[in-house]
Design a protein around this motif. Structure first.
Motif, PDB file in Angstrom:
ATOM      1  N   ALA B  54      16.163  80.762  28.785  1.00 46.05           N
ATOM      2  CA  ALA B  54      14.820  80.650  28.202  1.00 46.05           C
ATOM      3  C   ALA B  54      14.859  79.823  26.910  1.00 46.05           C
ATOM      4  O   ALA B  54      14.001  78.964  26.687  1.00 46.05           O
ATOM      5  N   GLN B  55      15.889  80.045  26.092  1.00 47.96           N
ATOM      6  CA  GLN B  55      16.013  79.252  24.852  1.00 47.96           C
ATOM      7  C   GLN B  55      16.260  77.792  25.182  1.00 47.96           C
ATOM      8  O   GLN B  55      15.734  76.884  24.539  1.00 47.96           O
ATOM      9  N   PHE B  56      17.089  77.578  26.200  1.00 46.56           N
ATOM     10  CA  PHE B  56      17.338  76.207  26.656  1.00 46.56           C
ATOM     11  C   PHE B  56      16.015  75.517  26.982  1.00 46.56           C
ATOM     12  O   PHE B  56      15.742  74.406  26.516  1.00 46.56           O
ATOM     13  N   THR B  57      15.175  76.215  27.734  1.00 53.14           N
ATOM     14  CA  THR B  57      13.898  75.635  28.152  1.00 53.14           C
ATOM     15  C   THR B  57      13.016  75.318  26.952  1.00 53.14           C
ATOM     16  O   THR B  57      12.423  74.241  26.860  1.00 53.14           O
ATOM     17  N   PHE B  58      12.956  76.266  26.039  1.00 52.72           N
ATOM     18  CA  PHE B  58      12.120  76.069  24.850  1.00 52.72           C
ATOM     19  C   PHE B  58      12.623  74.884  24.018  1.00 52.72           C
ATOM     20  O   PHE B  58      11.849  74.036  23.565  1.00 52.72           O
ATOM     21  N   LEU B  59      13.941  74.800  23.859  1.00 53.29           N
ATOM     22  CA  LEU B  59      14.505  73.782  22.969  1.00 53.29           C
ATOM     23  C   LEU B  59      14.477  72.382  23.576  1.00 53.29           C
ATOM     24  O   LEU B  59      14.447  71.393  22.841  1.00 53.29           O
ATOM     25  N   VAL B  60      14.480  72.292  24.899  1.00 55.92           N
ATOM     26  CA  VAL B  60      14.289  70.973  25.501  1.00 55.92           C
ATOM     27  C   VAL B  60      12.949  70.414  25.033  1.00 55.92           C
ATOM     28  O   VAL B  60      12.815  69.234  24.722  1.00 55.92           O
ATOM     29  N   GLY B  61      11.965  71.323  24.948  1.00 57.57           N
ATOM     30  CA  GLY B  61      10.648  70.912  24.467  1.00 57.57           C
ATOM     31  C   GLY B  61      10.701  70.425  23.028  1.00 57.57           C
ATOM     32  O   GLY B  61      10.127  69.385  22.689  1.00 57.57           O
ATOM     33  N   VAL B  62      11.413  71.163  22.175  1.00 58.83           N
ATOM     34  CA  VAL B  62      11.530  70.765  20.767  1.00 58.83           C
ATOM     35  C   VAL B  62      12.178  69.379  20.681  1.00 58.83           C
ATOM     36  O   VAL B  62      11.749  68.520  19.907  1.00 58.83           O
ATOM     37  N   ALA B  63      13.205  69.187  21.510  1.00 58.49           N
ATOM     38  CA  ALA B  63      13.894  67.894  21.496  1.00 58.49           C
ATOM     39  C   ALA B  63      12.951  66.773  21.929  1.00 58.49           C
ATOM     40  O   ALA B  63      12.898  65.703  21.309  1.00 58.49           O
ATOM     41  N   ALA B  64      12.204  67.046  22.995  1.00 60.28           N
ATOM     42  CA  ALA B  64      11.330  66.005  23.529  1.00 60.28           C
ATOM     43  C   ALA B  64      10.209  65.651  22.555  1.00 60.28           C
ATOM     44  O   ALA B  64       9.675  64.535  22.578  1.00 60.28           O
TER      45      ALA B  64
END
Lengths: 265, 387, 157
Positions: B54-64
């Protein structure tokens, strides 16, 4: 010395790259080991185009009949018994009609039918979503239709568990060895951190034997090649009414449930 | 330029030490997980992904979300973002690294991770996710470092970075699209099996990511002499982006709710019923989800009205609301509830364990440490130029 | 180069430290493992021949095992035809362990690889001189086979 640090680093990097690169070239040219040898299938190996199973629940007379089947599989494959259901590993198990064929809830269905048990295992789908999901091909489809696992290659990402619509896969959350009551030498145990599931006993098929569950099922589990028009499974599937779990997803499960049971071909 | 991170105030070093301490604790927790297996987490046979993914998913967004600065600045020549672009790129780098770490800590056999490259499987979305994440990391490292380096020398960025900057725009979109495809292509997981999953991911990313960036800008302004928004209204422009992205995100969510509930197909609405109302006596996510709903609307309201948007205190409340709402939705519930009810229509709940939380905090601390170092470098260069 | 002297001196010191183990052991004789080929288990066999020549096995057994694994698990090819055309079932237990068995009578409990901090605890390697242990200990190579596969003896109890 008239070079600056940047140039020094650049040159050092180039020398390193050259060294590593040439070592690859040298090993690449080295003669491959030559064991003039080959591989073949075992003489007793049973060939098939698409292994399939028909489940005839009318042949299971009691809980004990079902437990016998589960026990045979789990003992043979060293499936551990964890006290905590969170870590549970199962290859074949039973669930009631209502949950096995989830989705078609019929409120007027007789309580007895609703809670009648069904054997559940990996469906060895023709279009397996787990195989599609696996990033290392640790789970793959054999030419005989069996969806197998290569425990050596699995990285434990559990993408296959998310992809499987049938809940057929288990993960080794803990080391299974301390939880195996009686060790079977016929099949290895697993290392923690890999996914596992039913393999249609391909190790037994290679020895010309039927899957362990089929052997102990008193005819309740019928196993054969769906591609062979003379096989029993094919005759049942083509002439009797059978249902499969979640057929609407298009995975084409290879486990069929015979409705009504009774005499079959 | 990295040497700039080696000298700082006392506060700087206290902060770095604190982060290192959390990382050390998390490392011990990870060693426990490494030696005893993922059984030390709350994940189970039924909910086989949890806090980490779930953190992975959230942080991909932050990166993008860095693209929300890069795109206006480089494509539309939107000069207001001039001072902030580097902060966006330097937020993307730690975010991608955290994504990768969360994948690694989630693996049952992390030592075999190279199998993904040794046995490439182009039919697996995970394969593409690996490619786009590694590529995005590389792009941002190259672009961020080169532009800052050029700025330090007072020279314009070299010409060859321009195409890489342009490439970073579609690439940012791709990382979150591919991440959405991880979930949106799985049969039988009805919460995820949605054509607008990637659109939702992008909308929530473009809300939460820039919101985090604005808060970071406030911190930067407070702890340094560098002002990312020297009275040009860059932050207010970014606030507008956050606002519209969040409105789009909520709108997309409502679209999901309509299809699931109006079609009345039980499997489609089951996970949503579980999230919003609980199911079979299991309610653990219900209060959390409603908190997210309240915060989402509160955040939008704060960012809509000029009086609250212009006031720094209420703006911060609004941004925090939006970040938390998105984190609850994407960094927790979306992944967990995708597995509930399970394939047998049974509700088996998930709750993270302490060990899992410690590892998660450590990964976040690594990310924050990297943000600190990169921002320190960027700020020092700017301060140097200002003098 | 700025501080060039210091950098190069540090590099030389680093290289020297890094290669200490090599220079320290250079020229010293380290007795290799002494592997007996006439164990009771082998004496009982009618055919005292490994699947390939000892020279080949010494050099390539790990590659062969990898090939066996791929062929048996992934391709369903469970029989190996050696360079002489002889066939052997691909099986650690029914082929390799027939000779390379645990020589000692001590029963080994199932190992728990997870509880070992060094990676894998390995009963077969630790306790059977005829099997992997003698050479693998000598060369400090730890195969992970035994976290899943095991010898027949352990389970026969």
């Amino acid at each position: 010395m008239s070079i600056n640090r940047r140039q020094f680093l650049r040159r050092a990097g180039m020398v390193t790259a050259l060294g590593i690169g040439s070592s690859f070239v040298i090993t690449g040219f080295r003669k491959k080991d030559a064991a003039a040898s080959g591989y073949t299938k075992a003489a007793k190996d049973m060939p098939a185009k698409r292994w399939a199973m028909v489940v005839d629940m009318s042949k299971f007379k009691s809980e004990a009949d079902m437990e016998k089947v589960i026990e045979a599989c789990h003992k043979l494959h060293n499936v551990p018994k964890f006290p905590n259901t969170k870590d549970e590993i199962k290859w074949i198990w039973k669930d009631d009609y209502h949950h096995t064929f989830a989705g078609g809830h019929n409120e007027y269905l007789d309580e007895h039918v609703m809670h009648s048990p069904f054997m559940v295992t990996c469906n060895h789908c023709e279009n397996p979503p787990c195989v599609r999901a696996c990033p290392t091909e640790a789970t793959f489809q054999r030419p005989d239709g069996i969806v197998a696992m290569d425990f050596h290659r699995c990285i434990g990402c559990r993408f296959c568990m998310a992809a499987c619509p049938f809940g057929a896969r288990s993960f080794n959350f803990k080391d299974p060895r301390p939880f195996i009551e009686e060790v079977s030498t016929e099949y290895p145990t697993r290392t923690p951190g890999v996914v596992e599931k039913c393999n249609f006993c391909y190790e037994r098929l290679a020895d010309g034997l039927m899957p362990a569950c089929v052997e102990k099922s008193n005819g309740g589990l019928i196993f054969g090649d769906l591609d062979d028009p003379n096989s029993e499974v094919r005759k049942i599937v083509s002439t009797k009414l059978t249902i499969r779990r979640k057929p609407e997803l298009g995975t084409q499960p290879s486990v069929y449930y015979l409705v009504g049971g009774g005499e079959h071909a | 330029m990295l040497e700039k991170a080696l000298s700082g105030s006392k506060r700087y070093w206290i902060w770095v030490t604190l982060l290192l301490a959390i990382i050390a604790v998390g490392f011990v927790a990870y060693m426990n997980q490494f030696n005893n297996g993922l059984g030390v987490t709350g994940m189970s046979r039924d909910v086989s992904w949890g806090l980490y993914i779930a953190q992975f998913t959230f942080l991909v967004g932050v990166a993008a979300s860095a693209v929300m600065l890069v795109l206006p600045y480089y494509l539309h020549d939107f000069k207001k973002f001039g001072k902030m672009v580097i902060l966006g790129e330097f937020l993307a780098i730690p975010a991608v690294i955290m994504c990768m770490l969360f994948i690694v800590v989630d693996l049952g056999q992390p030592m075999r991770i190279m199998n993904v490259i040794l046995h490439p499987s182009p039919h697996s979305v995970m394969f593409y996710d690996m490619i786009v994440l590694c590529g995005y990391l590389l792009i941002n490292l190259v672009v961020g470092w080169t532009t800052l380096g050029a700025e330090r020398k007072g020279a314009p960025s070299p010409k060859w970075v321009k195409p890489i900057i342009y490439l970073s725009i579609p690439w940012a979109v791709s990382i979150h699209t591919v991440t959405a495809f991880l979930y949106a292509g799985l049969p039988g997981r009805h919460l995820w099996l949605s054509a607008i999953m990637a659109a939702r991911f992008l909308a929530s990313a473009f809300a939460a990511g820039p919101a985090i960036l604005i808060l970071l800008c406030f911190i930067v302004k407070k702890v340094s002499k560098f002002d990312p928004d020297p009275g040009v209204g860059a932050i207010q422009s970014l606030v507008k982006i956050v606002r519209y992205a969040m409105i789009a995100n909520v709108f997309f969510y409502i679209l999901e709710l309509f299809t699931a509930f109006y079609s009345n197909i039980p499997e489609y609405s089951a996970p949503l019923r579980y999230i919003f109302f609980g199911m079979d006596g299991h309610y653990s996510l219900v209060p959390i989800m409603w908190t997210a709903v309240v915060l989402a609307f509160l955040g939008i309201a704060m960012l809509v009205f000029p009086s609250t948007r212009m006031n720094k205190a209420t703006l911060i409340i609004g941004l925090l609301s939006i970040i938390i709402a998105n984190w609850i939705d994407k960094g927790m519930i979306l992944i967990v509830a995708g597995f509930v009810p399970n394939s047998f229509e049974r509700v088996i709940e998930y709750a993270p364990t302490l060990n899992e939380i410690l590892v998660t905090l450590a990964v976040y601390s690594i990310g924050m440490l990297l943000v600190t170092i990169l921002y320190k470098v960027a700020i020092s260069v700017r301060e140097e130029k200002a003098n | 180069m700025y501080k060039g002297g210091k950098i190069i001196a540090s590099l030389i010191i680093f290289a020297a430290l890094f290669t200490i183990p090599f220079f320290y052991n250079m020229g010293k004789v380290n007795a290799g493992p002494d592997v007996a080929l006439d164990t009771p288990a082998i004496q009982q066999l009618s055919d005292k021949q490994c699947v390939e020549s000892p020279e080949f096995m010494r050099a390539n057994h790990m590659k062969l095992l990898n090939q066996w694994r791929e062929e048996a698990v992934r391709n369903g090819q469970t029989v190996y035809i050696n360079s002489q055309g002889k066939e052997y079932p691909i099986s650690l237990q029914d082929t390799c362990l027939k000779c390379h068995a645990n020589g000692s009578a001590s029963k080994v409990a199932l190992s728990n690889p997870a509880s070992s901090t060094t990676g894998v605890s390995n009963p077969a390697i630790n306790e059977s001189p005829e099997f992997c242990a003698s050479c693998h200990d000598y060369s400090a190579v730890k195969p992970k086979c035994w976290s899943c596969h095991f010898e027949p003896k352990e389970a026969a109890k």
